[in-house]
Design a protein around this motif. Structure first.
Motif, PDB file in Angstrom:
ATOM      1  N   ARG A 111     -11.795   1.271 -14.591  1.00 45.88           N
ATOM      2  CA  ARG A 111     -10.813   2.342 -14.791  1.00 45.88           C
ATOM      3  C   ARG A 111      -9.629   1.822 -15.600  1.00 45.88           C
ATOM      4  O   ARG A 111      -9.455   0.621 -15.762  1.00 45.88           O
ATOM      5  CB  ARG A 111     -10.298   2.860 -13.444  1.00 45.88           C
ATOM      6  CG  ARG A 111     -11.370   3.396 -12.519  1.00 45.88           C
ATOM      7  CD  ARG A 111     -10.750   3.765 -11.188  1.00 45.88           C
ATOM      8  NE  ARG A 111     -11.718   4.281 -10.239  1.00 45.88           N
ATOM      9  CZ  ARG A 111     -11.614   5.432  -9.598  1.00 45.88           C
ATOM     10  NH1 ARG A 111     -10.567   6.200  -9.807  1.00 45.88           N
ATOM     11  NH2 ARG A 111     -12.530   5.813  -8.750  1.00 45.88           N
TER      12      ARG A 111
ATOM     13  N   LEU B 201      -5.594   1.532 -15.559  1.00 47.39           N
ATOM     14  CA  LEU B 201      -4.440   1.540 -14.652  1.00 47.39           C
ATOM     15  C   LEU B 201      -3.176   1.656 -15.487  1.00 47.39           C
ATOM     16  O   LEU B 201      -3.064   1.039 -16.543  1.00 47.39           O
ATOM     17  CB  LEU B 201      -4.445   0.242 -13.841  1.00 47.39           C
ATOM     18  CG  LEU B 201      -3.265  -0.147 -12.947  1.00 47.39           C
ATOM     19  CD1 LEU B 201      -3.710  -1.240 -11.970  1.00 47.39           C
ATOM     20  CD2 LEU B 201      -2.051  -0.644 -13.716  1.00 47.39           C
TER      21      LEU B 201
ATOM     22  N   GLU C  57      -5.450   4.507  -2.042  1.00 42.03           N
ATOM     23  CA  GLU C  57      -4.921   5.869  -2.079  1.00 42.03           C
ATOM     24  C   GLU C  57      -4.363   6.245  -3.448  1.00 42.03           C
ATOM     25  O   GLU C  57      -3.943   7.384  -3.665  1.00 42.03           O
ATOM     26  CB  GLU C  57      -3.832   6.034  -1.012  1.00 42.03           C
ATOM     27  CG  GLU C  57      -4.361   5.883   0.418  1.00 42.03           C
ATOM     28  CD  GLU C  57      -3.280   6.114   1.449  1.00 42.03           C
ATOM     29  OE1 GLU C  57      -2.105   6.306   1.056  1.00 42.03           O
ATOM     30  OE2 GLU C  57      -3.610   6.093   2.643  1.00 42.03           O
ATOM     31  N   GLN C  58      -4.349   5.291  -4.371  1.00 44.58           N
ATOM     32  CA  GLN C  58      -3.922   5.513  -5.752  1.00 44.58           C
ATOM     33  C   GLN C  58      -2.508   6.078  -5.843  1.00 44.58           C
ATOM     34  O   GLN C  58      -2.243   7.058  -6.557  1.00 44.58           O
ATOM     35  CB  GLN C  58      -4.929   6.413  -6.478  1.00 44.58           C
ATOM     36  CG  GLN C  58      -6.337   5.832  -6.495  1.00 44.58           C
ATOM     37  CD  GLN C  58      -7.330   6.653  -7.258  1.00 44.58           C
ATOM     38  OE1 GLN C  58      -6.984   7.306  -8.242  1.00 44.58           O
ATOM     39  NE2 GLN C  58      -8.593   6.629  -6.840  1.00 44.58           N
ATOM     40  N   LYS C  59      -1.588   5.438  -5.119  1.00 43.78           N
ATOM     41  CA  LYS C  59      -0.187   5.852  -5.135  1.00 43.78           C
ATOM     42  C   LYS C  59       0.705   4.834  -5.848  1.00 43.78           C
ATOM     43  O   LYS C  59       1.731   5.204  -6.420  1.00 43.78           O
ATOM     44  CB  LYS C  59       0.309   6.072  -3.709  1.00 43.78           C
ATOM     45  CG  LYS C  59      -0.350   7.258  -2.997  1.00 43.78           C
ATOM     46  CD  LYS C  59       0.214   7.449  -1.605  1.00 43.78           C
ATOM     47  CE  LYS C  59      -0.407   8.656  -0.918  1.00 43.78           C
ATOM     48  NZ  LYS C  59       0.130   8.853   0.462  1.00 43.78           N
TER      49      LYS C  59
ATOM     50  N   PRO D 180      -8.892   0.336  -7.924  1.00 49.09           N
ATOM     51  CA  PRO D 180      -7.806   0.440  -6.938  1.00 49.09           C
ATOM     52  C   PRO D 180      -7.941  -0.562  -5.799  1.00 49.09           C
ATOM     53  O   PRO D 180      -6.946  -1.078  -5.294  1.00 49.09           O
ATOM     54  CB  PRO D 180      -7.929   1.879  -6.434  1.00 49.09           C
ATOM     55  CG  PRO D 180      -8.573   2.624  -7.558  1.00 49.09           C
ATOM     56  CD  PRO D 180      -9.527   1.649  -8.172  1.00 49.09           C
TER      57      PRO D 180
ATOM     58  N   ASP E  98      -4.645  -0.453  -3.485  1.00 49.51           N
ATOM     59  CA  ASP E  98      -4.144   0.872  -3.868  1.00 49.51           C
ATOM     60  C   ASP E  98      -5.268   1.911  -3.763  1.00 49.51           C
ATOM     61  O   ASP E  98      -5.457   2.725  -4.673  1.00 49.51           O
ATOM     62  CB  ASP E  98      -3.579   0.826  -5.289  1.00 49.51           C
ATOM     63  CG  ASP E  98      -2.767   2.070  -5.640  1.00 49.51           C
ATOM     64  OD1 ASP E  98      -2.277   2.737  -4.709  1.00 49.51           O
ATOM     65  OD2 ASP E  98      -2.639   2.376  -6.840  1.00 49.51           O
TER      66      ASP E  98
ATOM     67  N   TYR F 130      -0.091   3.002  -8.468  1.00 51.53           N
ATOM     68  CA  TYR F 130      -0.279   3.089  -9.917  1.00 51.53           C
ATOM     69  C   TYR F 130      -1.021   4.380 -10.249  1.00 51.53           C
ATOM     70  O   TYR F 130      -1.589   5.051  -9.377  1.00 51.53           O
ATOM     71  CB  TYR F 130      -1.092   1.889 -10.437  1.00 51.53           C
ATOM     72  CG  TYR F 130      -0.549   0.553 -10.011  1.00 51.53           C
ATOM     73  CD1 TYR F 130       0.610   0.044 -10.577  1.00 51.53           C
ATOM     74  CD2 TYR F 130      -1.193  -0.203  -9.028  1.00 51.53           C
ATOM     75  CE1 TYR F 130       1.121  -1.183 -10.183  1.00 51.53           C
ATOM     76  CE2 TYR F 130      -0.695  -1.431  -8.631  1.00 51.53           C
ATOM     77  CZ  TYR F 130       0.466  -1.924  -9.206  1.00 51.53           C
ATOM     78  OH  TYR F 130       0.961  -3.128  -8.817  1.00 51.53           O
ATOM     79  N   LEU F 131      -1.030   4.701 -11.532  1.00 48.62           N
ATOM     80  CA  LEU F 131      -1.828   5.822 -12.033  1.00 48.62           C
ATOM     81  C   LEU F 131      -3.210   5.288 -12.383  1.00 48.62           C
ATOM     82  O   LEU F 131      -3.336   4.228 -13.010  1.00 48.62           O
ATOM     83  CB  LEU F 131      -1.165   6.426 -13.272  1.00 48.62           C
ATOM     84  CG  LEU F 131       0.258   6.971 -13.075  1.00 48.62           C
ATOM     85  CD1 LEU F 131       0.868   7.331 -14.432  1.00 48.62           C
ATOM     86  CD2 LEU F 131       0.240   8.177 -12.150  1.00 48.62           C
ATOM     87  N   TRP F 132      -4.257   6.020 -12.015  1.00 49.69           N
ATOM     88  CA  TRP F 132      -5.624   5.562 -12.228  1.00 49.69           C
ATOM     89  C   TRP F 132      -6.432   6.634 -12.961  1.00 49.69           C
ATOM     90  O   TRP F 132      -6.415   7.792 -12.578  1.00 49.69           O
ATOM     91  CB  TRP F 132      -6.311   5.254 -10.898  1.00 49.69           C
ATOM     92  CG  TRP F 132      -5.735   4.075 -10.176  1.00 49.69           C
ATOM     93  CD1 TRP F 132      -4.746   4.085  -9.219  1.00 49.69           C
ATOM     94  CD2 TRP F 132      -6.093   2.716 -10.364  1.00 49.69           C
ATOM     95  NE1 TRP F 132      -4.485   2.809  -8.805  1.00 49.69           N
ATOM     96  CE2 TRP F 132      -5.292   1.936  -9.478  1.00 49.69           C
ATOM     97  CE3 TRP F 132      -7.029   2.055 -11.171  1.00 49.69           C
ATOM     98  CZ2 TRP F 132      -5.396   0.551  -9.392  1.00 49.69           C
ATOM     99  CZ3 TRP F 132      -7.127   0.671 -11.094  1.00 49.69           C
ATOM    100  CH2 TRP F 132      -6.321  -0.067 -10.218  1.00 49.69           C
TER     101      TRP F 132
END
Length: 246
Positions: A211, A213, A97-99, A90, A95, A101-103
């Motif tokens: 991870r 994404l 806060e991971q908003k 992220p 990102d 994209y999906l992680w």
């Protein structure tokens, strides 16, 4: 007569039934170095894609495809990416806060290493020995967690096409040291029997987490893959695969 009607009904149902069509999900990577990607098509990422396909997650079939980092970044930012991306963090995409994209959970971690010649070792713990030393970095790569240290080290940066090319320059005496992922350094040393020629020093920095994404429009497919990746570190079958690259 009843049997004939039943058989005809079954035949019509079979003819009208829609065949199960697999959904092919492209998984992009910008990695071009061992052990993540090898020149012969093998590597940890191809093996992970094969592992996911063996799990038969619904109708999903995953396909790995290389894309240069800059192009990948542009496609993510303008929303035109047509798949998921493997091996990212992220922090690299603003990102935290991971908003955006999906992680997935981290399925592997790595660290930065400073590689030098064993006959002329360069130590990150000796600041005076870093001043003026030439350090090989990979063109277009980001080095989160050590950017500040790099700037203050007063080393002379030299950007190469790949980690492998930088290590080759080091062995030829054209660089004093190279910064690469520890996994890459260890694999290179083992594959080329370089344990007596190269010195590896681990840099003090947060680990690099790998991870998956996914854009939000891939939420359905991501929902099937994320639980598998979360349990990956505890899967003996996957750990046996990882061990072949260590």
């Amino acid at each position: 007569m009843k049997n004939l009607v039943l058989r005809l009904s079954i035949l019509c149902a079979l003819l009208l039934a829609k065949p199960t069509v697999a959904e092919v999900v492209t998984v992009y990577t910008s990695a071009g170095f061992a052990p993540l990607m090898l020149g012969d098509g093998r590597g940890m990422y191809p093996d992970l894609i094969g592992y996911l396909n063996q799990r038969k997650l619904g109708k999903l079939t995953f396909r790995l495809q290389y894309m240069p980092r800059k192009r990948l970044q542009v496609k993510l930012e303008d929303g035109s990416i047509d798949g998921m991306v493997i091996g990212m963090m992220p922090e690299w995409f603003d990102d935290v806060e991971q908003k955006k994209y999906l992680w997935s959970a981290s399925f592997a971690s790595d660290r930065h290493a400073l590689v030098s010649l064993a006959a002329k070792p360069v130590s990150p713990d000796t600041p005076a020995g870093l001043v003026g030393a030439s350090v090989g970095l990979t063109l277009g790569y980001h080095y989160p967690g050590i950017d500040g240290w790099l700037a203050s080290s007063r080393m002379l940066r030299s950007e190469g096409a790949s980690d492998e090319k930088n290590l080759e320059k080091l062995l030829l005496g054209r660089l004093d040291c190279v910064i690469v992922a520890e996994s890459m350094a260890r694999y290179f040393i083992r594959a080329h029997a370089m344990s007596s020629r190269l010195h590896v020093a681990i840099l003090a920095s947060p680990p690099t987490e790998r991870r998956m994404l996914a854009p939000h429009n891939y939420a359905a497919a991501f929902g099937q893959i994320a639980p598998v990746l979360k349990k990956l570190k505890d899967d003996p079958a996957w750990q046996r695969i990882v061990a072949t690259y260590q």
